[in-house]
Design a protein around this motif. Structure first.
Motif, PDB file in Angstrom:
ATOM      1  N   GLY A 241      74.713  33.241  70.413  1.00  0.00           N
ATOM      2  CA  GLY A 241      74.727  34.644  68.980  1.00  0.00           C
ATOM      3  C   GLY A 241      73.731  35.092  68.132  1.00  0.00           C
ATOM      4  N   THR A 242      73.945  35.782  67.192  1.00  0.00           N
ATOM      5  CA  THR A 242      73.084  36.425  66.479  1.00  0.00           C
ATOM      6  C   THR A 242      72.324  35.342  65.137  1.00  0.00           C
ATOM      7  N   ILE A 243      71.368  35.040  64.648  1.00  0.00           N
ATOM      8  CA  ILE A 243      71.000  34.163  63.336  1.00  0.00           C
ATOM      9  C   ILE A 243      70.621  35.605  62.318  1.00  0.00           C
ATOM     10  N   THR A 244      71.116  35.259  60.929  1.00  0.00           N
ATOM     11  CA  THR A 244      70.936  35.740  59.873  1.00  0.00           C
ATOM     12  C   THR A 244      69.571  35.002  59.488  1.00  0.00           C
ATOM     13  N   PRO A 245      68.517  36.825  59.431  1.00  0.00           N
ATOM     14  CA  PRO A 245      67.022  36.995  59.350  1.00  0.00           C
ATOM     15  C   PRO A 245      67.221  35.924  57.924  1.00  0.00           C
ATOM     16  N   ASP A 246      65.836  35.245  57.890  1.00  0.00           N
ATOM     17  CA  ASP A 246      65.705  34.595  56.602  1.00  0.00           C
ATOM     18  C   ASP A 246      64.053  35.544  56.270  1.00  0.00           C
ATOM     19  N   PRO A 247      64.183  36.855  55.200  1.00  0.00           N
ATOM     20  CA  PRO A 247      63.328  37.439  54.766  1.00  0.00           C
ATOM     21  C   PRO A 247      61.941  36.794  55.072  1.00  0.00           C
ATOM     22  N   LYS A 248      62.004  35.602  54.397  1.00  0.00           N
ATOM     23  CA  LYS A 248      60.469  34.685  53.582  1.00  0.00           C
ATOM     24  C   LYS A 248      60.242  34.569  55.525  1.00  0.00           C
ATOM     25  N   ILE A 249      60.777  34.482  56.333  1.00  0.00           N
ATOM     26  CA  ILE A 249      59.828  33.802  57.588  1.00  0.00           C
ATOM     27  C   ILE A 249      60.257  35.426  58.549  1.00  0.00           C
ATOM     28  N   HIS A 250      61.638  35.768  58.470  1.00  0.00           N
ATOM     29  CA  HIS A 250      61.127  37.173  59.757  1.00  0.00           C
ATOM     30  C   HIS A 250      60.399  37.510  59.035  1.00  0.00           C
ATOM     31  N   GLY A 251      60.671  38.291  58.092  1.00  0.00           N
ATOM     32  CA  GLY A 251      59.820  39.926  57.475  1.00  0.00           C
ATOM     33  C   GLY A 251      60.345  40.321  57.430  1.00  0.00           C
ATOM     34  N   GLU A 252      60.054  41.772  57.451  1.00  0.00           N
ATOM     35  CA  GLU A 252      60.761  43.105  56.863  1.00  0.00           C
ATOM     36  C   GLU A 252      60.614  43.819  57.975  1.00  0.00           C
ATOM     37  N   GLY A 253      60.847  43.769  59.398  1.00  0.00           N
ATOM     38  CA  GLY A 253      60.918  44.083  60.775  1.00  0.00           C
ATOM     39  C   GLY A 253      59.148  44.286  61.276  1.00  0.00           C
ATOM     40  N   ALA A 254      59.505  44.655  62.778  1.00  0.00           N
ATOM     41  CA  ALA A 254      58.292  45.075  63.336  1.00  0.00           C
ATOM     42  C   ALA A 254      57.255  46.264  62.725  1.00  0.00           C
ATOM     43  N   GLY A 255      56.321  45.859  62.410  1.00  0.00           N
ATOM     44  CA  GLY A 255      55.308  46.976  61.915  1.00  0.00           C
ATOM     45  C   GLY A 255      54.050  46.921  62.691  1.00  0.00           C
ATOM     46  N   ILE A 256      52.852  48.036  62.512  1.00  0.00           N
ATOM     47  CA  ILE A 256      52.113  48.095  63.480  1.00  0.00           C
ATOM     48  C   ILE A 256      50.638  47.483  62.553  1.00  0.00           C
ATOM     49  N   ALA A 257      50.331  46.246  63.295  1.00  0.00           N
ATOM     50  CA  ALA A 257      49.085  46.048  62.530  1.00  0.00           C
ATOM     51  C   ALA A 257      47.919  46.557  62.793  1.00  0.00           C
ATOM     52  N   VAL A 258      46.863  46.434  61.531  1.00  0.00           N
ATOM     53  CA  VAL A 258      45.575  47.152  62.174  1.00  0.00           C
ATOM     54  C   VAL A 258      43.836  46.195  60.840  1.00  0.00           C
ATOM     55  N   ARG A 259      43.079  46.382  60.915  1.00  0.00           N
ATOM     56  CA  ARG A 259      42.499  45.737  60.766  1.00  0.00           C
ATOM     57  C   ARG A 259      42.912  45.882  58.625  1.00  0.00           C
ATOM     58  N   LYS A 260      42.233  45.027  58.093  1.00  0.00           N
ATOM     59  CA  LYS A 260      42.320  44.455  56.667  1.00  0.00           C
ATOM     60  C   LYS A 260      41.207  45.874  56.444  1.00  0.00           C
ATOM     61  N   GLY A 261      41.367  46.552  54.901  1.00  0.00           N
ATOM     62  CA  GLY A 261      40.911  47.553  54.724  1.00  0.00           C
ATOM     63  C   GLY A 261      40.800  49.091  55.668  1.00  0.00           C
ATOM     64  N   GLU A 262      41.489  49.187  56.734  1.00  0.00           N
ATOM     65  CA  GLU A 262      41.587  50.416  57.474  1.00  0.00           C
ATOM     66  C   GLU A 262      42.386  51.101  56.988  1.00  0.00           C
ATOM     67  N   THR A 263      42.884  51.458  55.772  1.00  0.00           N
ATOM     68  CA  THR A 263      43.796  52.581  55.092  1.00  0.00           C
ATOM     69  C   THR A 263      43.974  53.576  55.443  1.00  0.00           C
ATOM     70  N   GLU A 264      43.208  54.140  55.623  1.00  0.00           N
ATOM     71  CA  GLU A 264      42.875  55.383  56.003  1.00  0.00           C
ATOM     72  C   GLU A 264      44.344  55.644  57.579  1.00  0.00           C
ATOM     73  N   LEU A 265      43.629  54.653  58.426  1.00  0.00           N
ATOM     74  CA  LEU A 265      44.540  54.983  59.543  1.00  0.00           C
ATOM     75  C   LEU A 265      45.815  53.709  59.994  1.00  0.00           C
ATOM     76  N   ARG A 266      45.628  53.694  58.688  1.00  0.00           N
ATOM     77  CA  ARG A 266      47.536  52.788  59.118  1.00  0.00           C
ATOM     78  C   ARG A 266      48.238  54.171  57.713  1.00  0.00           C
ATOM     79  N   ASP A 267      48.113  54.688  56.947  1.00  0.00           N
ATOM     80  CA  ASP A 267      48.357  55.540  56.623  1.00  0.00           C
ATOM     81  C   ASP A 267      48.281  56.891  58.036  1.00  0.00           C
ATOM     82  N   LYS A 268      47.361  56.847  58.766  1.00  0.00           N
ATOM     83  CA  LYS A 268      48.271  58.344  59.689  1.00  0.00           C
ATOM     84  C   LYS A 268      49.235  57.579  60.349  1.00  0.00           C
TER      85      LYS A 268
END
Length: 297
Positions: A241-268
Protein backbone atom coordinates in the motif's frame (compact mmCIF):
# COMPACT_ATOMS: atom_id res chain seq x y z
CA UNK A 1 50.60 33.59 -24.36
CA UNK A 2 51.45 37.30 -24.20
CA UNK A 3 53.70 38.08 -21.20
CA UNK A 4 53.47 41.45 -19.49
CA UNK A 5 56.85 40.83 -17.85
CA UNK A 6 58.48 40.24 -21.23
CA UNK A 7 57.01 43.50 -22.49
CA UNK A 8 58.50 45.43 -19.62
CA UNK A 9 61.87 43.64 -19.79
CA UNK A 10 62.09 44.25 -23.52
CA UNK A 11 61.47 47.97 -23.24
CA UNK A 12 63.72 48.33 -20.21
CA UNK A 13 66.53 46.83 -22.30
CA UNK A 14 65.72 49.26 -25.07
CA UNK A 15 65.86 52.12 -22.57
CA UNK A 16 69.19 50.85 -21.32
CA UNK A 17 70.67 50.95 -24.83
CA UNK A 18 69.81 54.67 -25.01
CA UNK A 19 71.52 55.61 -21.74
CA UNK A 20 74.79 56.38 -23.58
CA UNK A 21 73.32 59.01 -25.85
CA UNK A 22 75.59 62.10 -25.79
CA UNK A 23 74.81 64.97 -23.47
CA UNK A 24 75.22 68.67 -24.06
CA UNK A 25 74.28 69.80 -27.53
CA UNK A 26 72.66 66.44 -28.26
CA UNK A 27 70.63 66.34 -25.02
CA UNK A 28 67.54 67.58 -26.82
CA UNK A 29 67.67 64.43 -28.94
CA UNK A 30 67.54 62.22 -25.82
CA UNK A 31 63.96 63.09 -24.85
CA UNK A 32 62.44 61.81 -28.09
CA UNK A 33 63.73 58.21 -27.76
CA UNK A 34 62.71 58.13 -24.07
CA UNK A 35 59.18 59.24 -24.98
CA UNK A 36 59.07 56.57 -27.65
CA UNK A 37 60.13 53.91 -25.12
CA UNK A 38 57.44 54.98 -22.66
CA UNK A 39 54.80 54.92 -25.41
CA UNK A 40 55.92 51.42 -26.41
CA UNK A 41 55.67 50.23 -22.81
CA UNK A 42 52.17 51.72 -22.47
CA UNK A 43 51.00 50.11 -25.73
CA UNK A 44 52.39 46.72 -24.74
CA UNK A 45 50.85 46.86 -21.26
CA UNK A 46 47.50 47.70 -22.85
CA UNK A 47 47.85 44.78 -25.27
CA UNK A 48 48.80 42.39 -22.46
CA UNK A 49 45.84 43.44 -20.30
CA UNK A 50 43.47 43.16 -23.25
CA UNK A 51 44.75 39.67 -24.04
CA UNK A 52 44.33 38.62 -20.40
CA UNK A 53 40.78 39.99 -20.29
CA UNK A 54 39.91 38.17 -23.52
CA UNK A 55 41.34 34.90 -22.21
CA UNK A 56 39.31 35.28 -19.01
CA UNK A 57 36.14 36.00 -20.98
CA UNK A 58 36.67 32.98 -23.23
CA UNK A 59 37.31 30.72 -20.22
CA UNK A 60 34.12 31.98 -18.55
CA UNK A 61 32.11 31.42 -21.70
CA UNK A 62 33.46 27.88 -22.02
CA UNK A 63 32.54 27.15 -18.40
CA UNK A 64 28.98 28.29 -19.03
CA UNK A 65 28.68 25.99 -22.03
CA UNK A 66 28.82 22.87 -19.83
CA UNK A 67 26.80 21.71 -16.84
CA UNK A 68 28.06 18.75 -14.81
CA UNK A 69 25.17 16.85 -13.23
CA UNK A 70 25.61 14.44 -10.32
CA UNK A 71 23.26 11.47 -9.94
CA UNK A 72 23.29 8.19 -8.03
CA UNK A 73 22.88 5.68 -10.84
CA UNK A 74 21.25 3.05 -8.61
CA UNK A 75 17.60 4.15 -8.34
CA UNK A 76 15.56 2.86 -11.31
CA UNK A 77 13.44 3.99 -13.04
CA UNK A 78 14.73 7.44 -12.11
CA UNK A 79 18.47 6.88 -12.53
CA UNK A 80 20.38 3.70 -13.22
CA UNK A 81 23.64 2.47 -14.76
CA UNK A 82 23.11 -0.22 -17.41
CA UNK A 83 25.32 -3.27 -17.92
CA UNK A 84 27.26 -1.42 -20.63
CA UNK A 85 27.90 1.58 -18.35
CA UNK A 86 25.25 3.93 -19.71
CA UNK A 87 23.38 6.15 -17.23
CA UNK A 88 19.65 6.25 -17.97
CA UNK A 89 16.26 6.97 -16.40
CA UNK A 90 13.70 9.70 -15.85
CA UNK A 91 16.17 11.93 -13.95
CA UNK A 92 18.69 11.61 -16.78
CA UNK A 93 16.19 12.45 -19.52
CA UNK A 94 15.00 15.46 -17.52
CA UNK A 95 18.61 16.60 -17.00
CA UNK A 96 19.34 16.40 -20.72
CA UNK A 97 16.12 18.26 -21.58
CA UNK A 98 16.97 21.04 -19.12
CA UNK A 99 20.48 21.36 -20.54
CA UNK A 100 19.07 21.56 -24.07
CA UNK A 101 16.66 24.28 -22.94
CA UNK A 102 19.54 26.20 -21.31
CA UNK A 103 21.71 25.63 -24.42
CA UNK A 104 24.51 23.97 -22.46
CA UNK A 105 26.15 20.57 -22.74
CA UNK A 106 25.21 18.04 -20.06
CA UNK A 107 27.83 15.79 -18.49
CA UNK A 108 26.33 13.15 -16.19
CA UNK A 109 28.50 11.69 -13.42
CA UNK A 110 27.53 9.10 -10.80
CA UNK A 111 28.14 9.38 -7.08
CA UNK A 112 27.21 7.17 -4.11
CA UNK A 113 24.13 8.56 -2.39
CA UNK A 114 25.74 9.08 1.02
CA UNK A 115 28.44 11.28 -0.51
CA UNK A 116 26.37 13.13 -3.09
CA UNK A 117 25.85 16.40 -1.16
CA UNK A 118 29.49 16.54 0.06
CA UNK A 119 30.59 15.97 -3.56
CA UNK A 120 28.41 18.90 -4.69
CA UNK A 121 29.90 21.10 -1.98
CA UNK A 122 33.39 20.02 -3.11
CA UNK A 123 32.49 21.21 -6.65
CA UNK A 124 32.77 17.77 -8.27
CA UNK A 125 29.61 18.72 -10.16
CA UNK A 126 27.32 21.74 -10.54
CA UNK A 127 23.94 20.29 -9.58
CA UNK A 128 22.28 17.11 -8.30
CA UNK A 129 19.45 15.56 -10.33
CA UNK A 130 18.88 12.32 -8.46
CA UNK A 131 15.29 12.24 -7.15
CA UNK A 132 16.38 14.20 -4.08
CA UNK A 133 13.41 15.22 -1.96
CA UNK A 134 13.26 18.85 -0.90
CA UNK A 135 13.39 18.81 2.91
CA UNK A 136 14.13 21.39 5.57
CA UNK A 137 17.14 19.37 6.74
CA UNK A 138 18.71 19.36 3.28
CA UNK A 139 17.93 23.05 2.78
CA UNK A 140 20.49 23.74 5.49
CA UNK A 141 23.20 22.39 3.16
CA UNK A 142 22.01 23.12 -0.39
CA UNK A 143 19.62 25.32 -2.34
CA UNK A 144 16.80 23.67 -4.29
CA UNK A 145 14.90 24.46 -7.44
CA UNK A 146 11.16 24.04 -7.50
CA UNK A 147 10.04 20.39 -7.63
CA UNK A 148 10.25 18.50 -10.91
CA UNK A 149 8.12 15.59 -9.69
CA UNK A 150 6.27 14.37 -6.61
CA UNK A 151 5.16 10.78 -6.00
CA UNK A 152 3.99 9.09 -2.77
CA UNK A 153 5.97 6.56 -0.74
CA UNK A 154 4.84 2.95 -0.37
CA UNK A 155 5.51 -0.34 1.39
CA UNK A 156 6.33 -3.58 -0.46
CA UNK A 157 6.28 -7.08 1.02
CA UNK A 158 6.67 -10.68 -0.15
CA UNK A 159 3.69 -11.99 -2.11
CA UNK A 160 2.90 -14.55 0.59
CA UNK A 161 3.21 -12.02 3.44
CA UNK A 162 0.44 -11.95 6.05
CA UNK A 163 1.03 -8.27 6.89
CA UNK A 164 -2.38 -6.65 6.50
CA UNK A 165 -1.59 -2.98 5.77
CA UNK A 166 0.98 -0.19 6.10
CA UNK A 167 -0.03 0.90 9.59
CA UNK A 168 2.46 0.87 12.48
CA UNK A 169 0.33 -1.73 14.26
CA UNK A 170 0.41 -4.10 11.28
CA UNK A 171 4.20 -3.78 10.97
CA UNK A 172 4.97 -4.04 14.70
CA UNK A 173 7.70 -6.58 15.38
CA UNK A 174 8.71 -6.67 11.69
CA UNK A 175 11.96 -5.62 10.02
CA UNK A 176 11.60 -2.84 7.46
CA UNK A 177 14.33 -2.07 4.96
CA UNK A 178 15.02 1.37 3.52
CA UNK A 179 17.87 3.11 1.74
CA UNK A 180 20.03 5.02 4.19
CA UNK A 181 20.09 8.84 4.35
CA UNK A 182 16.68 9.09 2.67
CA UNK A 183 13.28 10.40 3.67
CA UNK A 184 12.06 6.79 3.61
CA UNK A 185 14.51 5.76 6.31
CA UNK A 186 13.62 8.88 8.31
CA UNK A 187 9.89 8.21 8.01
CA UNK A 188 10.27 4.54 8.94
CA UNK A 189 12.28 5.37 12.06
CA UNK A 190 9.83 8.10 13.09
CA UNK A 191 6.65 6.12 12.40
CA UNK A 192 7.32 2.41 12.87
CA UNK A 193 8.66 2.64 16.39
CA UNK A 194 7.76 -0.96 17.23
CA UNK A 195 9.55 -2.26 14.13
CA UNK A 196 13.23 -2.75 13.37
CA UNK A 197 14.40 -0.39 10.62
CA UNK A 198 17.42 -1.60 8.64
CA UNK A 199 19.21 0.83 6.35
CA UNK A 200 20.99 -0.07 3.11
CA UNK A 201 23.51 1.79 0.94
CA UNK A 202 21.37 1.27 -2.17
CA UNK A 203 17.83 0.23 -3.09
CA UNK A 204 19.19 -2.82 -4.91
CA UNK A 205 20.49 -4.25 -1.64
CA UNK A 206 17.23 -4.03 0.30
CA UNK A 207 15.44 -5.61 -2.68
CA UNK A 208 17.75 -8.62 -2.49
CA UNK A 209 17.11 -9.03 1.23
CA UNK A 210 13.34 -8.82 0.82
CA UNK A 211 13.42 -11.29 -2.08
CA UNK A 212 15.45 -13.71 0.04
CA UNK A 213 13.25 -13.39 3.13
CA UNK A 214 15.84 -11.64 5.31
CA UNK A 215 13.51 -8.70 6.00
CA UNK A 216 9.71 -8.38 6.10
CA UNK A 217 9.01 -5.16 4.20
CA UNK A 218 10.63 -2.22 2.44
CA UNK A 219 9.76 1.47 2.29
CA UNK A 220 10.52 3.59 -0.79
CA UNK A 221 8.96 5.71 -3.52
CA UNK A 222 5.92 4.04 -5.12
CA UNK A 223 7.48 4.18 -8.59
CA UNK A 224 10.73 2.55 -7.49
CA UNK A 225 8.82 -0.30 -5.85
CA UNK A 226 6.22 -0.59 -8.60
CA UNK A 227 8.85 -0.85 -11.32
CA UNK A 228 10.63 -3.53 -9.32
CA UNK A 229 7.65 -5.77 -8.44
CA UNK A 230 6.51 -5.66 -12.07
CA UNK A 231 9.92 -6.91 -13.26
CA UNK A 232 11.31 -10.45 -13.27
CA UNK A 233 13.66 -9.56 -10.41
CA UNK A 234 10.75 -8.38 -8.26
CA UNK A 235 8.35 -11.25 -9.01
CA UNK A 236 8.73 -12.33 -5.38
CA UNK A 237 6.98 -9.31 -4.01
CA UNK A 238 4.00 -6.95 -4.15
CA UNK A 239 2.97 -3.43 -3.17
CA UNK A 240 1.25 -3.57 0.20
CA UNK A 241 0.00 0.00 0.00
CA UNK A 242 0.95 3.66 -0.28
CA UNK A 243 1.77 5.94 2.64
CA UNK A 244 0.21 9.36 3.13
CA UNK A 245 3.19 11.72 2.89
CA UNK A 246 4.22 13.65 5.98
CA UNK A 247 5.19 17.14 4.71
CA UNK A 248 7.72 17.59 7.53
CA UNK A 249 9.57 14.43 6.49
CA UNK A 250 8.75 13.86 2.83
CA UNK A 251 8.98 17.51 1.84
CA UNK A 252 7.37 19.04 -1.23
CA UNK A 253 8.68 16.75 -3.94
CA UNK A 254 11.97 16.05 -5.72
CA UNK A 255 14.06 19.07 -6.68
CA UNK A 256 17.44 19.87 -8.18
CA UNK A 257 20.11 20.72 -5.61
CA UNK A 258 22.77 23.38 -6.20
CA UNK A 259 25.41 24.82 -3.90
CA UNK A 260 24.29 27.35 -1.30
CA UNK A 261 24.11 30.85 -2.73
CA UNK A 262 24.22 29.86 -6.41
CA UNK A 263 20.93 31.57 -7.09
CA UNK A 264 21.68 32.36 -10.74
CA UNK A 265 22.02 28.67 -11.64
CA UNK A 266 18.98 27.77 -9.53
CA UNK A 267 16.88 30.40 -11.29
CA UNK A 268 18.03 29.24 -14.75
CA UNK A 269 17.09 25.67 -13.86
CA UNK A 270 13.69 26.80 -12.57
CA UNK A 271 13.07 28.68 -15.83
CA UNK A 272 14.10 25.58 -17.79
CA UNK A 273 11.73 23.35 -15.76
CA UNK A 274 8.86 25.76 -16.51
CA UNK A 275 9.84 25.85 -20.19
CA UNK A 276 9.90 22.06 -20.74
CA UNK A 277 6.57 21.71 -18.95
CA UNK A 278 5.04 24.42 -21.14
CA UNK A 279 6.48 22.99 -24.37
CA UNK A 280 5.26 19.45 -23.73
CA UNK A 281 8.78 18.01 -23.49
CA UNK A 282 8.27 17.11 -19.82
CA UNK A 283 5.12 15.10 -20.57
CA UNK A 284 6.88 13.39 -23.49
CA UNK A 285 9.62 12.19 -21.13
CA UNK A 286 7.22 11.24 -18.32
CA UNK A 287 5.11 9.03 -20.61
CA UNK A 288 8.18 6.87 -21.28
CA UNK A 289 8.21 5.84 -17.62
CA UNK A 290 4.83 6.47 -16.00
CA UNK A 291 1.13 6.05 -16.75
CA UNK A 292 0.01 8.83 -14.42
CA UNK A 293 0.83 12.47 -13.61
CA UNK A 294 4.27 12.12 -11.99
CA UNK A 295 4.58 15.87 -11.51
CA UNK A 296 1.82 15.79 -8.90
CA UNK A 297 -0.60 18.43 -7.78
Amino acid sequence: CFSLKKCLDCDQDAAGERRDLPMGDDAEHQDAPNQEVHMNITRRITLALSAAALAFAVTGAQAQDKLIIGTEGAYPPFNNVTADGKVEGFDIDIANALCAEMKVTCEIVTQDWDGIIPALEAKKFDAIIASMSITEERKQKVDFTNKYYNTPPAIAVAKDSTIADVSPAALAGKTIGAQGSTIHQNYSEATYKDSTVKSYPTAEEYKLDLANGRIDAVNDDIMVLKGWVESAEGACCKILGTITPDPKIHGEGAGIAVRKGETELRDKLNAAIDAIRASGKYDEIAKKYFDFNVYGG
